[in-house]
Design an enzyme around this catalytic site. Structure first.
Site, PDB file in Angstrom:
ATOM      1  N   HIS A 182      -3.500 -10.993 -16.775  1.00  0.00           N
ATOM      2  CA  HIS A 182      -3.792  -9.673 -17.347  1.00  0.00           C
ATOM      3  C   HIS A 182      -3.961  -9.746 -18.866  1.00  0.00           C
ATOM      4  CE1 HIS A 182      -1.556  -7.683 -13.712  1.00  0.00           C
ATOM      5  NE2 HIS A 182      -2.537  -8.477 -13.346  1.00  0.00           N
ATOM      6  N   ASP A 210       1.862 -10.684 -17.856  1.00  0.00           N
ATOM      7  CA  ASP A 210       1.129 -11.406 -16.811  1.00  0.00           C
ATOM      8  C   ASP A 210       0.015 -12.162 -17.540  1.00  0.00           C
ATOM      9  OD1 ASP A 210      -1.057 -11.882 -14.919  1.00  0.00           O
ATOM     10  OD2 ASP A 210       0.003 -10.590 -13.510  1.00  0.00           O
ATOM     11  N   GLU A 251       1.704 -15.593  -9.017  1.00  0.00           N
ATOM     12  CA  GLU A 251       0.981 -14.665  -8.137  1.00  0.00           C
ATOM     13  C   GLU A 251      -0.423 -15.212  -7.946  1.00  0.00           C
ATOM     14  OE1 GLU A 251       1.219 -11.284 -10.790  1.00  0.00           O
ATOM     15  OE2 GLU A 251       2.677 -10.316  -9.486  1.00  0.00           O
ATOM     16  N   HIS A 307       3.223  -1.142 -12.231  1.00  0.00           N
ATOM     17  CA  HIS A 307       1.942  -1.052 -12.942  1.00  0.00           C
ATOM     18  C   HIS A 307       1.919   0.290 -13.670  1.00  0.00           C
ATOM     19  CE1 HIS A 307      -0.300  -4.162 -10.240  1.00  0.00           C
ATOM     20  NE2 HIS A 307       0.803  -4.643 -10.773  1.00  0.00           N
ATOM     21  N   TYR A 319       1.257  -0.932  -5.044  1.00  0.00           N
ATOM     22  CA  TYR A 319       0.088  -0.647  -5.883  1.00  0.00           C
ATOM     23  C   TYR A 319      -0.353   0.818  -5.820  1.00  0.00           C
ATOM     24  CZ  TYR A 319      -0.391  -5.733  -5.955  1.00  0.00           C
ATOM     25  OH  TYR A 319      -0.169  -7.074  -6.112  1.00  0.00           O
ATOM     26  N   ARG A 351       0.833  -1.214   0.000  1.00  0.00           N
ATOM     27  CA  ARG A 351       0.000   0.000   0.000  1.00  0.00           C
ATOM     28  C   ARG A 351       0.861   1.255   0.000  1.00  0.00           C
ATOM     29  NH1 ARG A 351      -3.878  -0.980  -2.293  1.00  0.00           N
ATOM     30  NH2 ARG A 351      -4.514  -3.113  -2.062  1.00  0.00           N
ATOM     31  N   HIS A 365       8.844  -5.689  -6.995  1.00  0.00           N
ATOM     32  CA  HIS A 365       7.572  -5.143  -7.486  1.00  0.00           C
ATOM     33  C   HIS A 365       7.261  -3.875  -6.697  1.00  0.00           C
ATOM     34  CE1 HIS A 365       3.428  -4.771  -8.726  1.00  0.00           C
ATOM     35  NE2 HIS A 365       3.449  -5.901  -9.421  1.00  0.00           N
ATOM     36  N   GLU A 397       4.422  -3.434 -16.309  1.00  0.00           N
ATOM     37  CA  GLU A 397       3.598  -4.644 -16.330  1.00  0.00           C
ATOM     38  C   GLU A 397       2.375  -4.417 -17.212  1.00  0.00           C
ATOM     39  OE1 GLU A 397       2.584  -6.366 -12.525  1.00  0.00           O
ATOM     40  OE2 GLU A 397       1.347  -7.922 -13.469  1.00  0.00           O
ATOM     41  N   HIS A 419       4.579 -13.002 -15.230  1.00  0.00           N
ATOM     42  CA  HIS A 419       3.737 -13.434 -14.104  1.00  0.00           C
ATOM     43  C   HIS A 419       2.825 -14.555 -14.589  1.00  0.00           C
ATOM     44  CE1 HIS A 419       4.175  -9.253 -12.017  1.00  0.00           C
ATOM     45  NE2 HIS A 419       5.228 -10.022 -11.850  1.00  0.00           N
TER      46      HIS A 419
HETATM   47 ZN    ZN Z   1      -3.067  -8.889 -11.516  1.00  0.00          ZN
HETATM   48 FE    FE Z   2       1.134  -9.485 -12.121  1.00  0.00          FE
HETATM   49 FE    FE Z   3       1.638  -6.582 -10.665  1.00  0.00          FE
END
Ligand code: ZN
Ligand code: FE
Ligand code: FE
Length: 274
Positions: A179, A176, A255, A106, A69, A36, A66, A142, A210
């Site tokens: 995704h 990913d 993940e 991201h 977020y 976070r 990573h 990503e 991923h």
């Molecule tokens: Zn995801």
């Molecule tokens: Fe991912």
């Molecule tokens: Fe990610």
């Protein structure tokens, strides 16, 4: 095959590497700081050296960090963009100090501004970070599922960002599978996906992958990870991906909704596909 899972580094890099080895992995992914956001933990040089000795002795592949977020280079709010840029700068030096090459990010969400404005903000922010990124580190964008106003869900958008950053050599891509499915890509023909990626972005930019199944069907623009074989991708397609010779050196990171016991089972499953 380089395979691992997302693990905690709350107890340091060495313990994370031992955890990874314990689940059958030869790589892993971790958050640079609390997912976070917030303050990063103090680095411990002894821990870092011990971790790298251990990873070398156990033939680990590249490790993947990573970003949290909360980062959003495309935010309409200047304070969020400034926070993201400042913390990203901190993170690239942090992974450098940790001996880690890759930082997955991201792309961002643009809200009501629209994709074009959002992409130009992402490019501006990345240019600022890339202007001082230390050698031996790379930011990996990503590819996203395109949920809500997420940017970077098509190869074209990712290519636009790379072009906007003047094809910086320290800017790569992390795909990913969940995704990609959400964004509408049909992974069952992985050869065609590879061809499209190579034409639009360049295969050499792919640095991490991923490996997740998707709870939602292709094109749903939803990002909900499923355990391997328990989603809309399925084991046959996953096998096609992980056995592809072009994927041999690419860290595959699980993940999936699992604890470490579940990850160990999935790693065994994937290794058996070779
Ligand atoms: Zn995801
Ligand atoms: Fe991912
Ligand atoms: Fe990610």
């Amino acid at each position: 095959m380089i395979i691992g899972a997302h693990v905690s580094i709350a107890k340091g890099l060495y313990k994370a590497a031992v955890t990874a080895k314990g689940i059958g992995a030869n790589t892993f992914q971790f958050f640079t700081r609390n997912p976070r956001g917030g303050k990063a933990k103090e680095l411990n040089q002894d821990d870092i050296e011990k971790a790298h000795d251990y990873m070398r002795a156990n033939s680990f592949g590249k490790i993947v960090a990573h970003a949290p977020y909360t980062y959003n280079l495309a935010s309409a709010k200047v304070n969020i963009r400034e926070f993201t840029i400042a913390t990203l700068k901190d993170d690239v030096f942090r992974i450098k100090a940790m001996g880690i090459s890759y930082l997955v990010l991201h792309v961002g969400t643009c809200g009501e501004q629209g994709e074009e404005k959002g992409l130009s903000l992402v490019i501006q922010g990345l240019q600022e970070v890339l202007s001082l990124i230390p050698d031996g580190t790379e930011i990996l964008l990503e590819q996203m599922a395109g949920e809500g106003t997420e940017l970077g869900y098509t190869f074209e958008q990712l290519a636009k960002i790379i072009e906007g950053c003047e094809y910086h050599s320290q800017l790569g891509i992390c795909l990913d599978s969940c995704h990609m499915t959400g964004a509408g890509y049909d992974l069952s023909n992985f050869g065609l996906i590879k061809k499209g990626f190579d034409e639009k972005i360049g295969w050499e930019r792919l640095k991490a992958f991923h490996l997740n199944d998707s709870l939602f069907p292709r094109g749903a623009r939803r990002d909900r990870h499923a355990k391997l074989g328990e989603g809309h991708i399925g084991l046959a397609t996953i096998k096609n991906i992980v056995t592809d010779s072009d994927m041999r050196e690419i860290p595959l990171i699980l993940e999936t909704p699992n604890d470490n016991v579940g990850y160990a089972k999935e790693i065994t499953l994937v290794k058996a596909m070779l």
